[in-house]
Design an enzyme around this catalytic site. Structure first.
Site, PDB file in Angstrom:
ATOM      1  N   SER A 141       0.875  -1.193   0.000  1.00  0.00           N
ATOM      2  CA  SER A 141       0.000   0.000   0.000  1.00  0.00           C
ATOM      3  C   SER A 141       0.895   1.219   0.000  1.00  0.00           C
ATOM      4  O   SER A 141       2.076   1.137   0.387  1.00  0.00           O
ATOM      5  CB  SER A 141      -0.845  -0.014   1.287  1.00  0.00           C
ATOM      6  OG  SER A 141      -1.507   1.219   1.467  1.00  0.00           O
ATOM      7  N   TYR A 154      -2.157  -1.377  10.285  1.00  0.00           N
ATOM      8  CA  TYR A 154      -2.081  -1.495   8.820  1.00  0.00           C
ATOM      9  C   TYR A 154      -0.764  -0.913   8.306  1.00  0.00           C
ATOM     10  O   TYR A 154      -0.062  -1.538   7.503  1.00  0.00           O
ATOM     11  CB  TYR A 154      -3.278  -0.748   8.226  1.00  0.00           C
ATOM     12  CG  TYR A 154      -3.485  -0.918   6.746  1.00  0.00           C
ATOM     13  CD1 TYR A 154      -4.145  -2.031   6.242  1.00  0.00           C
ATOM     14  CD2 TYR A 154      -3.044   0.046   5.843  1.00  0.00           C
ATOM     15  CE1 TYR A 154      -4.362  -2.179   4.882  1.00  0.00           C
ATOM     16  CE2 TYR A 154      -3.263  -0.088   4.479  1.00  0.00           C
ATOM     17  CZ  TYR A 154      -3.925  -1.198   4.006  1.00  0.00           C
ATOM     18  OH  TYR A 154      -4.145  -1.344   2.657  1.00  0.00           O
TER      19      TYR A 154
HETATM   20  P1  NAD Z   1     -11.492  -6.175  -0.156  1.00  0.00           P
HETATM   21  O1  NAD Z   1     -12.051  -6.087   1.222  1.00  0.00           O
HETATM   22  O2  NAD Z   1     -12.339  -5.762  -1.300  1.00  0.00           O
HETATM   23  O3  NAD Z   1     -10.969  -7.660  -0.430  1.00  0.00           O
HETATM   24  C1  NAD Z   1     -10.201  -8.330   0.538  1.00  0.00           C
HETATM   25  C2  NAD Z   1     -10.150  -9.794   0.187  1.00  0.00           C
HETATM   26  O4  NAD Z   1      -9.404 -10.472   1.212  1.00  0.00           O
HETATM   27  C3  NAD Z   1     -11.528 -10.468   0.136  1.00  0.00           C
HETATM   28  O5  NAD Z   1     -11.550 -11.434  -0.890  1.00  0.00           O
HETATM   29  C4  NAD Z   1     -11.631 -11.124   1.499  1.00  0.00           C
HETATM   30  O6  NAD Z   1     -12.514 -12.230   1.500  1.00  0.00           O
HETATM   31  C5  NAD Z   1     -10.185 -11.556   1.703  1.00  0.00           C
HETATM   32  N1  NAD Z   1      -9.889 -11.805   3.102  1.00  0.00           N
HETATM   33  C6  NAD Z   1     -10.157 -11.006   4.166  1.00  0.00           C
HETATM   34  N2  NAD Z   1      -9.811 -11.628   5.295  1.00  0.00           N
HETATM   35  C7  NAD Z   1      -9.302 -12.835   4.929  1.00  0.00           C
HETATM   36  C8  NAD Z   1      -8.796 -13.941   5.656  1.00  0.00           C
HETATM   37  N3  NAD Z   1      -8.773 -13.933   6.998  1.00  0.00           N
HETATM   38  N4  NAD Z   1      -8.371 -15.029   4.970  1.00  0.00           N
HETATM   39  C9  NAD Z   1      -8.432 -15.069   3.610  1.00  0.00           C
HETATM   40  N5  NAD Z   1      -8.909 -14.047   2.881  1.00  0.00           N
HETATM   41  C10 NAD Z   1      -9.341 -12.960   3.537  1.00  0.00           C
HETATM   42  O7  NAD Z   1     -10.130  -5.338  -0.115  1.00  0.00           O
HETATM   43  P2  NAD Z   1      -9.249  -4.634  -1.270  1.00  0.00           P
HETATM   44  O8  NAD Z   1      -9.448  -3.175  -1.139  1.00  0.00           O
HETATM   45  O9  NAD Z   1      -9.439  -5.286  -2.579  1.00  0.00           O
HETATM   46  O10 NAD Z   1      -7.788  -4.923  -0.706  1.00  0.00           O
HETATM   47  C11 NAD Z   1      -6.961  -5.941  -1.202  1.00  0.00           C
HETATM   48  C12 NAD Z   1      -5.530  -5.668  -0.797  1.00  0.00           C
HETATM   49  O11 NAD Z   1      -5.120  -4.403  -1.322  1.00  0.00           O
HETATM   50  C13 NAD Z   1      -5.335  -5.584   0.721  1.00  0.00           C
HETATM   51  O12 NAD Z   1      -4.121  -6.181   1.079  1.00  0.00           O
HETATM   52  C14 NAD Z   1      -5.287  -4.093   0.972  1.00  0.00           C
HETATM   53  O13 NAD Z   1      -4.549  -3.779   2.117  1.00  0.00           O
HETATM   54  C15 NAD Z   1      -4.589  -3.617  -0.293  1.00  0.00           C
HETATM   55  N6  NAD Z   1      -4.809  -2.210  -0.581  1.00  0.00           N
HETATM   56  C16 NAD Z   1      -6.071  -1.737  -0.807  1.00  0.00           C
HETATM   57  C17 NAD Z   1      -6.226  -0.387  -1.072  1.00  0.00           C
HETATM   58  C18 NAD Z   1      -7.580   0.212  -1.339  1.00  0.00           C
HETATM   59  O14 NAD Z   1      -7.679   1.441  -1.371  1.00  0.00           O
HETATM   60  N7  NAD Z   1      -8.619  -0.582  -1.542  1.00  0.00           N
HETATM   61  C19 NAD Z   1      -5.126   0.460  -1.110  1.00  0.00           C
HETATM   62  C20 NAD Z   1      -3.864  -0.057  -0.867  1.00  0.00           C
HETATM   63  C21 NAD Z   1      -3.717  -1.408  -0.610  1.00  0.00           C
END
Ligand code: NAD
Length: 259
Positions: A141, A154
């Site tokens: 991130s 985080y």
């Molecule tokens: P999201 O909530 O849409 O998806 C998260 C996914 O992780 C889902 O499929 C969920 O079922 C799975 N998950 C959650 N807990 C879990 C567990 N205990 N075991 C297995 N799977 C699990 O989130 P997103 O926004 O798509 O984020 C995905 C990644 O990108 C994360 O690592 C997040 O930190 C990173 N990220 C997101 C953003 C953003 O703005 N959305 C920015 C930077 C980084």
């Protein structure tokens, strides 16, 4: 050679789902993961299956128990005989001042993002070394590079994930394996939609104020990033032209960390 096998953790939603669809479309055997039971995500699995012609499989492993990371990789290798691409994407967010953040929330965020990524990498690397080819992509991130208040777990976990990425890259650099982190800014996904409510509470702001004054305040483009933009980078990192890109943190943040 048979199709390459890609595993994307946390791939039933948001960024992970977009990456999974991208890999399926590009002809990879695509392995999805989440903690949900298979029957609850069957439509999502079908959606990914319809994106390409190679097999798609779903593996239900809860990564809040980090050792499930190793079990997940073993299950993929047992089913498809190999693992070529590992994308550590699963992650959760907890928004709270340090003084009020529970130890269990601290541990949950760290375990899913960092500890489970260590376990999946540990289990994947020997298999990748055996073919002298592999790609490991850790979805970190912008918060792996800079901090924001109320996101201590985080920010700490994502900084740690970048450290793990760099170390892994050095260890396997001569084995045809690259290890990189992608560092997105704000991407509009269910994770961010859920966070909106928590941010409204800690900052005492309306939804619109949180979007404009908090989330996109530091994102100079003033636009949310699309999950497909992250998926395109993941696919590029798996191309042969990206074989010399390793140990990096590739920032896709609309200019946020340039400030
Ligand atoms: P999201 O909530 O849409 O998806 C998260 C996914 O992780 C889902 O499929 C969920 O079922 C799975 N998950 C959650 N807990 C879990 C567990 N205990 N075991 C297995 N799977 C699990 O989130 P997103 O926004 O798509 O984020 C995905 C990644 O990108 C994360 O690592 C997040 O930190 C990173 N990220 C997101 C953003 C953003 O703005 N959305 C920015 C930077 C980084």
């Amino acid at each position: 050679m048979s199709a390459k096998v890609a595993l994307i953790t946390g791939s039933t939603s948001g960024i992970g789902l977009a990456i999974a669809k991208g890999f399926a479309k590009e002809g990879y055997i695509t392995c999805l993961n989440s903690f949900e039971p298979e029957q609850d995500v069957s439509e999502i699995v079908l959606e990914v299956d319809n994106a390409g012609n190679e097999p798609v499989a779903y593996f239900s492993f809860d990564l809040s128990n980090a050792t499930n990371g190793a079990r997940l990789v073993e299950a993929v290798i047992t089913k498809f005989g190999r693992l070529d691409v590992l994308v550590n994407n699963a992650g959760v967010q907890k928004v709270s001042p340090i003084a009020q953040l529970s130890t269990s929330d601290w541990e949950l965020v760290r375990t899913i993002s960092l500890d489970a990524s260590f376990e999946t990498m540990k289990a994947s690397i020997p298999d990748m070394i055996s073919r002298n080819w592999g790609r490991i992509i850790n979805i970190a991130s912008a918060h792996g590079l800079v901090a924001s208040p109320y996101k201590s777990a985080y920010v700490a976990a994502k900084h740690g994930l970048i450290g793990l990425t760099k170390t892994g890259a050095l260890e396997v650099a001569q084995n045809g394996i690259t290890v990189n982190a992608i560092c997105p800014g704000y991407v509009l996904t269910p994770l961010v939609e859920k966070q909106l409510k928590d941010q409204m509470k800690v900052h005492n702001m309306s939804e619109e104020e949180v979007i404009n004054n908090i989330m996109l305040a530091n994102q100079p483009t003033k636009k949310f990033i699309q999950p497909q933009e992250i998926a395109s980078m993941a696919l590029y990192l798996c191309s042969d032209m990206a074989r010399s890109i390793t140990g990096t943190s590739i920032v896709i943040d609309g200019g946020w960390t340039s400030r």
